[in-house]
Write a protein that holds these residues in place. Sequence first.
Motif, PDB file in Angstrom:
ATOM      1  N   LYS A  57       0.858  -1.326  -0.043  1.00  0.00           N
ATOM      2  CA  LYS A  57       0.013   0.044  -0.011  1.00  0.00           C
ATOM      3  C   LYS A  57       0.860   1.259  -0.014  1.00  0.00           C
ATOM      4  O   LYS A  57       0.713   2.112  -0.723  1.00  0.00           O
ATOM      5  N   GLY A  58       2.020   1.049   0.661  1.00  0.00           N
ATOM      6  CA  GLY A  58       2.838   2.420   0.675  1.00  0.00           C
ATOM      7  C   GLY A  58       3.546   2.637  -0.883  1.00  0.00           C
ATOM      8  O   GLY A  58       3.711   3.748  -1.100  1.00  0.00           O
ATOM      9  N   LYS A  59       3.791   1.592  -1.337  1.00  0.00           N
ATOM     10  CA  LYS A  59       4.310   1.775  -2.631  1.00  0.00           C
ATOM     11  C   LYS A  59       3.154   2.321  -3.949  1.00  0.00           C
ATOM     12  O   LYS A  59       3.404   2.955  -4.544  1.00  0.00           O
ATOM     13  N   LYS A  60       2.005   1.930  -3.255  1.00  0.00           N
ATOM     14  CA  LYS A  60       0.865   2.532  -4.072  1.00  0.00           C
ATOM     15  C   LYS A  60       0.777   4.073  -3.839  1.00  0.00           C
ATOM     16  O   LYS A  60       0.550   4.765  -4.819  1.00  0.00           O
ATOM     17  N   LEU A  64       1.100   7.076  -6.767  1.00  0.00           N
ATOM     18  CA  LEU A  64      -0.015   8.122  -6.623  1.00  0.00           C
ATOM     19  C   LEU A  64       0.515   9.533  -6.548  1.00  0.00           C
ATOM     20  O   LEU A  64       0.193  10.526  -7.049  1.00  0.00           O
ATOM     21  N   LEU A  65       1.441   9.728  -5.483  1.00  0.00           N
ATOM     22  CA  LEU A  65       2.037  10.902  -5.145  1.00  0.00           C
ATOM     23  C   LEU A  65       2.936  11.539  -6.204  1.00  0.00           C
ATOM     24  O   LEU A  65       3.093  12.664  -6.587  1.00  0.00           O
ATOM     25  N   GLU A 120      -7.844  10.889  -0.511  1.00  0.00           N
ATOM     26  CA  GLU A 120      -7.666  12.457  -0.836  1.00  0.00           C
ATOM     27  C   GLU A 120      -7.074  12.402  -2.022  1.00  0.00           C
ATOM     28  O   GLU A 120      -7.397  13.456  -2.996  1.00  0.00           O
ATOM     29  N   LEU A 121      -6.196  11.580  -2.730  1.00  0.00           N
ATOM     30  CA  LEU A 121      -5.610  11.709  -4.152  1.00  0.00           C
ATOM     31  C   LEU A 121      -6.673  11.354  -5.088  1.00  0.00           C
ATOM     32  O   LEU A 121      -6.869  12.241  -6.132  1.00  0.00           O
ATOM     33  N   ARG A 122      -7.684  10.510  -4.572  1.00  0.00           N
ATOM     34  CA  ARG A 122      -8.691  10.092  -5.654  1.00  0.00           C
ATOM     35  C   ARG A 122      -9.709  11.304  -5.883  1.00  0.00           C
ATOM     36  O   ARG A 122     -10.196  11.590  -6.846  1.00  0.00           O
ATOM     37  N   GLN A 124      -8.803  14.346  -6.000  1.00  0.00           N
ATOM     38  CA  GLN A 124      -8.348  15.094  -7.085  1.00  0.00           C
ATOM     39  C   GLN A 124      -8.021  14.433  -8.391  1.00  0.00           C
ATOM     40  O   GLN A 124      -7.052  14.667  -9.134  1.00  0.00           O
ATOM     41  N   SER A 125      -8.720  13.265  -8.544  1.00  0.00           N
ATOM     42  CA  SER A 125      -8.481  12.457  -9.896  1.00  0.00           C
ATOM     43  C   SER A 125      -7.157  11.998  -9.840  1.00  0.00           C
ATOM     44  O   SER A 125      -6.849  11.960 -11.160  1.00  0.00           O
ATOM     45  N   VAL A 126      -6.464  11.517  -9.029  1.00  0.00           N
ATOM     46  CA  VAL A 126      -5.310  10.780  -9.030  1.00  0.00           C
ATOM     47  C   VAL A 126      -5.532   9.433  -8.558  1.00  0.00           C
ATOM     48  O   VAL A 126      -5.751   9.157  -7.454  1.00  0.00           O
ATOM     49  N   GLU A 127      -5.596   8.600  -9.714  1.00  0.00           N
ATOM     50  CA  GLU A 127      -5.722   7.018  -9.377  1.00  0.00           C
ATOM     51  C   GLU A 127      -4.572   6.270 -10.028  1.00  0.00           C
ATOM     52  O   GLU A 127      -4.289   6.290 -11.146  1.00  0.00           O
TER      53      GLU A 127
END
Length: 127
Positions: A57-60, A64-65, A120-122, A124-127
Motif C-alpha cells: 500500500k505504501g508503494k501504491k 500516486l504521489l 484524498e488523491l482520488r 483530485q482525480s489521481v488514481e
Amino acid sequence: MNHCLLPDCLPGHEDCNTIEITYSIFPGVQTASHPCPGKPFIVRGFPKKCYLPNNQKGKKVLSLLYKAWSRGLIFTIGSTCTTGEKNVVVWNGIHHKTEKHGGPPAGYPDHFYLDNVIIELRAQSVE
C-alpha cells in the motif's frame, strides 16, 4: 520529488523498511496558473521530507504521489496558516507524514493514513 529507502521501520509497520520522499522547490516567479502571475514566490522549509512504509500500500501511495507531483497538486502558492505570510509555497490538501514517530497528525503510528491519503488523491482525480 525523489525518494529513497531507509533501513528502519515505522511504528505500526514493523514488517518493512521505510520510503523517504524528498520534495525540493526553489524560489521563482508565479506563472499564469498561480494567484499572482509575475510576482515572486517564497519557499520555506524545503527540502521537505515525508515517510511511507515500504509495503504494497505504501508503494501504491508513492506511485500516486508521483502522479500528483507531476500534475502540480502537492503544493500550491498561498498564505501560510502559521504566520499569514503571502505568496509562499504551501501544502495543497494531500496529507503527508513529515515525522516518523509521534502519531497523528504528522507521524506514525496512524493506521488510517494510507487509506485516507488514497481517498484524498482520488478526490483530485489521481488514481
